[in-house]
Enzyme design. Sequence first.
Site: not given
Length: 275
Positions: A139, A152
Amino acid sequence: MPGTALITGASSGLGAEFAEQLAARGQDLVLLARSADRLAELAARLGRAHGVRAEVLVQDLAEPDAARRVGAELAARGLAVDLLVNNAGFGTCGRFEENGAGRDHDQLMVNVVALVGLTHEVLPGMLARGAGAVLNVASTAAFQPTPYFAVYGASKTFVLDFGLALRQEYRRRGIKVLTLCPGPVETGFFEVIGTRKAAVTGSFAQPGPVVRAALRALDRDRAYVTPGLSNLVAAHLAPRRPRTLAAVVAERISRGARDAEKTAPPAPRAAERAA
């Protein structure tokens, strides 16, 4: 790339799109997720449309021995994996103490532990054949600390650094390793988090162009790819800032997601379905 691709988190989102585009290239598939019905439907449709072999493997990647079970099932079926797409993952958003230790544990099991374990399971076979590829989905959160997405973001930093390190180890041994670092994508990811404000940029890419960019980068043996001009610029600027300053800036940007009214998320392990 000929042969068979194993795609995790294949029942929806980026995983289903990887399956679609790889099948269109004539690649056989092993589709892995928790949702047996969705996988079976996707496998049947892709088999009919593209004439490929599409197998279903149902597994909860949050379980401690998930990778070993997958490896054993692949061996039992006589399947050799030529491309591993480590796509399964999910995120949490909010103050760290409010997210819950169990949920963050499952997040790390899916985002990190299963990803590494599956790579261990399939890489020896690739090396024996002298060819193969691993595509890990990270990401843009991988490029800087991300307050209110602490676990995350850290998990995706691991994925990026892990992929870059593996690429250097294996690039002269016939194995490609690519890390995909997308910004917000229209998938079930934000349903799991509970708010679309978790996409702090406010804009969403569609899965199709993101996957096409990833497969082009894999064909070209790139180390990583960040689809979208704004994502690319941000990814290259973030590492040049002092880490503490990057964390301060990220905290201010992320406050909106922290304070957003959230819908009730699904059970923690159901989040594996999000790409």
